[in-house]
Design an enzyme around this catalytic site. Structure first.
Site, PDB file in Angstrom:
ATOM      1  N   LYS A  13       0.840  -1.206   0.000  1.00 17.05           N
ATOM      2  CA  LYS A  13       0.000   0.000   0.000  1.00 17.05           C
ATOM      3  C   LYS A  13       0.878   1.260   0.000  1.00 17.05           C
ATOM      4  O   LYS A  13       0.698   2.147  -0.821  1.00 17.05           O
ATOM      5  CB  LYS A  13      -0.944   0.015   1.221  1.00 17.05           C
ATOM      6  CG  LYS A  13      -1.889  -1.185   1.279  1.00 17.05           C
ATOM      7  CD  LYS A  13      -2.864  -1.089   2.452  1.00 17.05           C
ATOM      8  CE  LYS A  13      -2.188  -1.143   3.823  1.00 17.05           C
ATOM      9  NZ  LYS A  13      -1.495  -2.420   4.109  1.00 17.05           N
ATOM     10  N   ARG A  88     -10.193   0.472   8.272  1.00 23.86           N
ATOM     11  CA  ARG A  88      -9.708  -0.863   8.607  1.00 23.86           C
ATOM     12  C   ARG A  88     -10.730  -1.677   9.379  1.00 23.86           C
ATOM     13  O   ARG A  88     -10.454  -2.825   9.733  1.00 23.86           O
ATOM     14  CB  ARG A  88      -8.489  -0.712   9.500  1.00 23.86           C
ATOM     15  CG  ARG A  88      -7.165  -1.044   8.870  1.00 23.86           C
ATOM     16  CD  ARG A  88      -6.160  -0.669   9.930  1.00 23.86           C
ATOM     17  NE  ARG A  88      -4.943  -1.372   9.878  1.00 23.86           N
ATOM     18  CZ  ARG A  88      -3.865  -0.944   9.228  1.00 23.86           C
ATOM     19  NH1 ARG A  88      -3.902   0.122   8.481  1.00 23.86           N
ATOM     20  NH2 ARG A  88      -2.749  -1.609   9.327  1.00 23.86           N
ATOM     21  N   ARG A 127      11.487  -5.609   5.412  1.00 25.87           N
ATOM     22  CA  ARG A 127      11.319  -4.179   5.085  1.00 25.87           C
ATOM     23  C   ARG A 127      12.303  -3.310   5.862  1.00 25.87           C
ATOM     24  O   ARG A 127      12.607  -3.564   7.021  1.00 25.87           O
ATOM     25  CB  ARG A 127       9.892  -3.737   5.410  1.00 25.87           C
ATOM     26  CG  ARG A 127       9.715  -2.220   5.266  1.00 25.87           C
ATOM     27  CD  ARG A 127       8.267  -1.806   5.270  1.00 25.87           C
ATOM     28  NE  ARG A 127       7.512  -2.367   6.367  1.00 25.87           N
ATOM     29  CZ  ARG A 127       6.192  -2.315   6.458  1.00 25.87           C
ATOM     30  NH1 ARG A 127       5.484  -1.740   5.510  1.00 25.87           N
ATOM     31  NH2 ARG A 127       5.593  -2.840   7.488  1.00 25.87           N
ATOM     32  N   ARG A 160      10.982  -1.255  11.232  1.00 28.10           N
ATOM     33  CA  ARG A 160       9.845  -0.884  12.077  1.00 28.10           C
ATOM     34  C   ARG A 160       9.715  -1.849  13.250  1.00 28.10           C
ATOM     35  O   ARG A 160       9.953  -3.037  13.122  1.00 28.10           O
ATOM     36  CB  ARG A 160       8.544  -0.909  11.248  1.00 28.10           C
ATOM     37  CG  ARG A 160       8.159   0.447  10.721  1.00 28.10           C
ATOM     38  CD  ARG A 160       7.038   0.395   9.714  1.00 28.10           C
ATOM     39  NE  ARG A 160       5.826  -0.272  10.161  1.00 28.10           N
ATOM     40  CZ  ARG A 160       4.710  -0.320   9.435  1.00 28.10           C
ATOM     41  NH1 ARG A 160       4.654   0.254   8.249  1.00 28.10           N
ATOM     42  NH2 ARG A 160       3.647  -0.954   9.901  1.00 28.10           N
ATOM     43  N   ARG A 171      -0.577  -9.088  13.171  1.00 31.92           N
ATOM     44  CA  ARG A 171      -1.176  -8.077  12.290  1.00 31.92           C
ATOM     45  C   ARG A 171      -1.964  -8.738  11.166  1.00 31.92           C
ATOM     46  O   ARG A 171      -3.032  -8.242  10.777  1.00 31.92           O
ATOM     47  CB  ARG A 171      -0.076  -7.176  11.707  1.00 31.92           C
ATOM     48  CG  ARG A 171       0.497  -6.207  12.749  1.00 31.92           C
ATOM     49  CD  ARG A 171       1.861  -5.686  12.374  1.00 31.92           C
ATOM     50  NE  ARG A 171       1.873  -4.959  11.125  1.00 31.92           N
ATOM     51  CZ  ARG A 171       2.967  -4.767  10.385  1.00 31.92           C
ATOM     52  NH1 ARG A 171       4.131  -5.249  10.777  1.00 31.92           N
ATOM     53  NH2 ARG A 171       2.894  -4.090   9.269  1.00 31.92           N
TER      54      ARG A 171
HETATM   55  P1  AP5 Z   1       4.756  -1.598   1.949  1.00 35.39           P
HETATM   56  O1  AP5 Z   1       4.416  -0.804   0.732  1.00 35.39           O
HETATM   57  O2  AP5 Z   1       5.487  -0.923   3.036  1.00 35.39           O
HETATM   58  O3  AP5 Z   1       3.445  -2.356   2.488  1.00 35.39           O
HETATM   59  P2  AP5 Z   1       2.108  -1.810   3.192  1.00 35.39           P
HETATM   60  O4  AP5 Z   1       0.967  -2.437   2.493  1.00 35.39           O
HETATM   61  O5  AP5 Z   1       2.150  -0.337   3.285  1.00 35.39           O
HETATM   62  O6  AP5 Z   1       2.265  -2.517   4.590  1.00 35.39           O
HETATM   63  P3  AP5 Z   1       2.196  -1.915   6.070  1.00 35.39           P
HETATM   64  O7  AP5 Z   1       2.942  -2.877   6.952  1.00 35.39           O
HETATM   65  O8  AP5 Z   1       2.606  -0.479   6.102  1.00 35.39           O
HETATM   66  O9  AP5 Z   1       0.699  -2.033   6.356  1.00 35.39           O
HETATM   67  P4  AP5 Z   1       0.051  -2.081   7.718  1.00 35.39           P
HETATM   68  O10 AP5 Z   1      -1.332  -1.947   7.275  1.00 35.39           O
HETATM   69  O11 AP5 Z   1       0.325  -3.233   8.575  1.00 35.39           O
HETATM   70  O12 AP5 Z   1       0.772  -0.895   8.532  1.00 35.39           O
HETATM   71  P5  AP5 Z   1       0.300   0.583   8.857  1.00 35.39           P
HETATM   72  O13 AP5 Z   1       1.502   1.425   8.886  1.00 35.39           O
HETATM   73  O14 AP5 Z   1      -0.819   0.961   7.983  1.00 35.39           O
HETATM   74  O15 AP5 Z   1       5.598  -2.874   1.433  1.00 35.39           O
HETATM   75  C1  AP5 Z   1       6.050  -3.867   2.351  1.00 35.39           C
HETATM   76  C2  AP5 Z   1       7.426  -4.388   1.900  1.00 35.39           C
HETATM   77  O16 AP5 Z   1       7.302  -5.077   0.651  1.00 35.39           O
HETATM   78  C3  AP5 Z   1       8.475  -3.296   1.666  1.00 35.39           C
HETATM   79  O17 AP5 Z   1       9.721  -3.768   2.091  1.00 35.39           O
HETATM   80  C4  AP5 Z   1       8.453  -3.076   0.137  1.00 35.39           C
HETATM   81  O18 AP5 Z   1       9.695  -2.633  -0.353  1.00 35.39           O
HETATM   82  C5  AP5 Z   1       8.106  -4.470  -0.360  1.00 35.39           C
HETATM   83  N1  AP5 Z   1       7.282  -4.442  -1.588  1.00 35.39           N
HETATM   84  C6  AP5 Z   1       6.175  -3.678  -1.830  1.00 35.39           C
HETATM   85  N2  AP5 Z   1       5.663  -3.951  -3.047  1.00 35.39           N
HETATM   86  C7  AP5 Z   1       6.453  -4.914  -3.592  1.00 35.39           C
HETATM   87  C8  AP5 Z   1       6.421  -5.628  -4.840  1.00 35.39           C
HETATM   88  N3  AP5 Z   1       5.491  -5.392  -5.768  1.00 35.39           N
HETATM   89  N4  AP5 Z   1       7.377  -6.567  -5.051  1.00 35.39           N
HETATM   90  C9  AP5 Z   1       8.350  -6.806  -4.119  1.00 35.39           C
HETATM   91  N5  AP5 Z   1       8.427  -6.171  -2.936  1.00 35.39           N
HETATM   92  C10 AP5 Z   1       7.477  -5.233  -2.660  1.00 35.39           C
HETATM   93  O19 AP5 Z   1      -0.275   0.427  10.336  1.00 35.39           O
HETATM   94  C11 AP5 Z   1       0.587   0.202  11.427  1.00 35.39           C
HETATM   95  C12 AP5 Z   1      -0.209   0.180  12.731  1.00 35.39           C
HETATM   96  O20 AP5 Z   1      -0.860   1.455  12.932  1.00 35.39           O
HETATM   97  C13 AP5 Z   1      -1.354  -0.831  12.800  1.00 35.39           C
HETATM   98  O21 AP5 Z   1      -0.905  -2.108  13.182  1.00 35.39           O
HETATM   99  C14 AP5 Z   1      -2.274  -0.187  13.846  1.00 35.39           C
HETATM  100  O22 AP5 Z   1      -1.775  -0.389  15.146  1.00 35.39           O
HETATM  101  C15 AP5 Z   1      -2.153   1.293  13.502  1.00 35.39           C
HETATM  102  N6  AP5 Z   1      -3.167   1.704  12.505  1.00 35.39           N
HETATM  103  C16 AP5 Z   1      -2.926   2.203  11.263  1.00 35.39           C
HETATM  104  N7  AP5 Z   1      -4.076   2.486  10.630  1.00 35.39           N
HETATM  105  C17 AP5 Z   1      -5.083   2.164  11.496  1.00 35.39           C
HETATM  106  C18 AP5 Z   1      -6.499   2.217  11.414  1.00 35.39           C
HETATM  107  N8  AP5 Z   1      -7.129   2.649  10.313  1.00 35.39           N
HETATM  108  N9  AP5 Z   1      -7.207   1.801  12.484  1.00 35.39           N
HETATM  109  C19 AP5 Z   1      -6.591   1.383  13.619  1.00 35.39           C
HETATM  110  N10 AP5 Z   1      -5.259   1.279  13.741  1.00 35.39           N
HETATM  111  C20 AP5 Z   1      -4.502   1.672  12.693  1.00 35.39           C
HETATM  112 MG    MG Z   2       2.319   1.076   4.883  1.00 35.08          MG
END
Ligand code: AP5
Ligand code: MG
Ligand code: ZN
Length: 217
Positions: A13, A88, A127, A160, A171
């Site tokens: 994402k 979410r 990552r 992270r 997660r």
């Molecule tokens: P990346 O693009 O970083 O993946 P992502 O989908 O953004 O994954 P996240 O871990 O950020 O999602 P998340 O939903 O768990 O975390 P968030 O920060 O939102 O890519 C991942 C890896 O793969 C990277 O190394 C990249 O280089 C690689 N990659 C990407 N695309 C690729 C491809 N095509 N081919 C090869 N490699 C690739 O949330 C964190 C925390 O915040 C949550 O756990 C929660 O506690 C809180 N939170 C956030 N939003 C909410 C909400 N709405 N409600 C409640 N709590 C929330």
């Molecule tokens: Mg992300």
């Protein structure tokens, strides 16, 4: 263009959000990034979010909805926005619908990036993120030009706190239980676009843009 990016942790994402925000000239709003910035700056929001974020569980809906409501009211969202990691839960999705109704706008699409669980685990645990500019790398799939150093700004790369194996499993479980039902929710609204996320980064972006083309014409 007003978009939401659905998809499990590690689907890409954040990676795709950058390309999409540039392409459409819209703001990228990541609730995860907002929480991490607040935690780093030790704000009141950060203190509320830290335990949940570290444990890989969701920050309570009222807190999360509050920050998104405030953010979407800001003037830079007038040209459009990309929500990454929000909504979410079904409660958040309903709250978003309310907020958009008040603003008299609607979503163009909900892009669902699909990737299988074993690959998600490999992506998350490998990552690395730039401390300075937030750019994302992967030690195997998308390595920085120099080890531990950002190719864009030279900043230091870090892992992270929630990217260890145990928290990632957690997660992904939370995603299945709380967030996966939103796929059906947006399918019923007729705005869901499913994208194969297990391809090269550029190909995933091309597929998303092709799927969105239908919403522009
Ligand atoms: P990346 O693009 O970083 O993946 P992502 O989908 O953004 O994954 P996240 O871990 O950020 O999602 P998340 O939903 O768990 O975390 P968030 O920060 O939102 O890519 C991942 C890896 O793969 C990277 O190394 C990249 O280089 C690689 N990659 C990407 N695309 C690729 C491809 N095509 N081919 C090869 N490699 C690739 O949330 C964190 C925390 O915040 C949550 O756990 C929660 O506690 C809180 N939170 C956030 N939003 C909410 C909400 N709405 N409600 C409640 N709590 C929330
Ligand atoms: Mg992300
Ligand atoms: Zn950087």
């Amino acid at each position: 263009m007003r978009l939401i990016l659905l998809g499990p942790p590690g689907a890409g994402k954040g990676t795709q959000a950058q390309g999409l925000a540039d392409h459409f000239g819209i703001v990228h709003i990541s609730t995860g990034d907002m929480f991490r910035a607040a935690i780093k700056n030790e704000t009141a929001l950060g203190l509320q979010a830290k335990a949940f974020s570290d444990a890989g569980t969701l920050v309570p809906d009222d807190v999360t909805i509050g920050i998104v409501r405030e953010r979407l009211g800001q003037s830079d969202c007038h040209e459009g926005f990309l929500l990454d990691g929000f909504p979410r839960t079904l409660v958040q999705a309903e709250a978003l619908a309310e907020i958009l109704k008040e603003l008299e706008i609607s979503l163009n699409a909900a892009v669902n990036v699909q990737v299988d669980r074993p690959l998600l685990m490999a992506r998350l645990t490998g990552r690395r993120v730039c401390r300075q500019c937030g750019a994302t790398y992967h030690i195997v799939f998308n390595p920085p030009p120099q080890e531990d150093q950002c190719g864009k700004c030279g900043g230091e790369l870090y892992q992270r706190k929630d990217d260890n194996e145990e928290t990632c499993e957690k997660r992904l479980d939370v995603y299945q239980r709380e967030t996966a039902p939103l796929i059906e929710y947006y399918a019923r609204k007729g705005i869901l676009r499913n994208i194969q996320g297990d391809q090269e980064i550029d190909q995933v972006l091309a597929d998303i843009l092709a799927a969105l083309q239908r919403d522009l014409t």
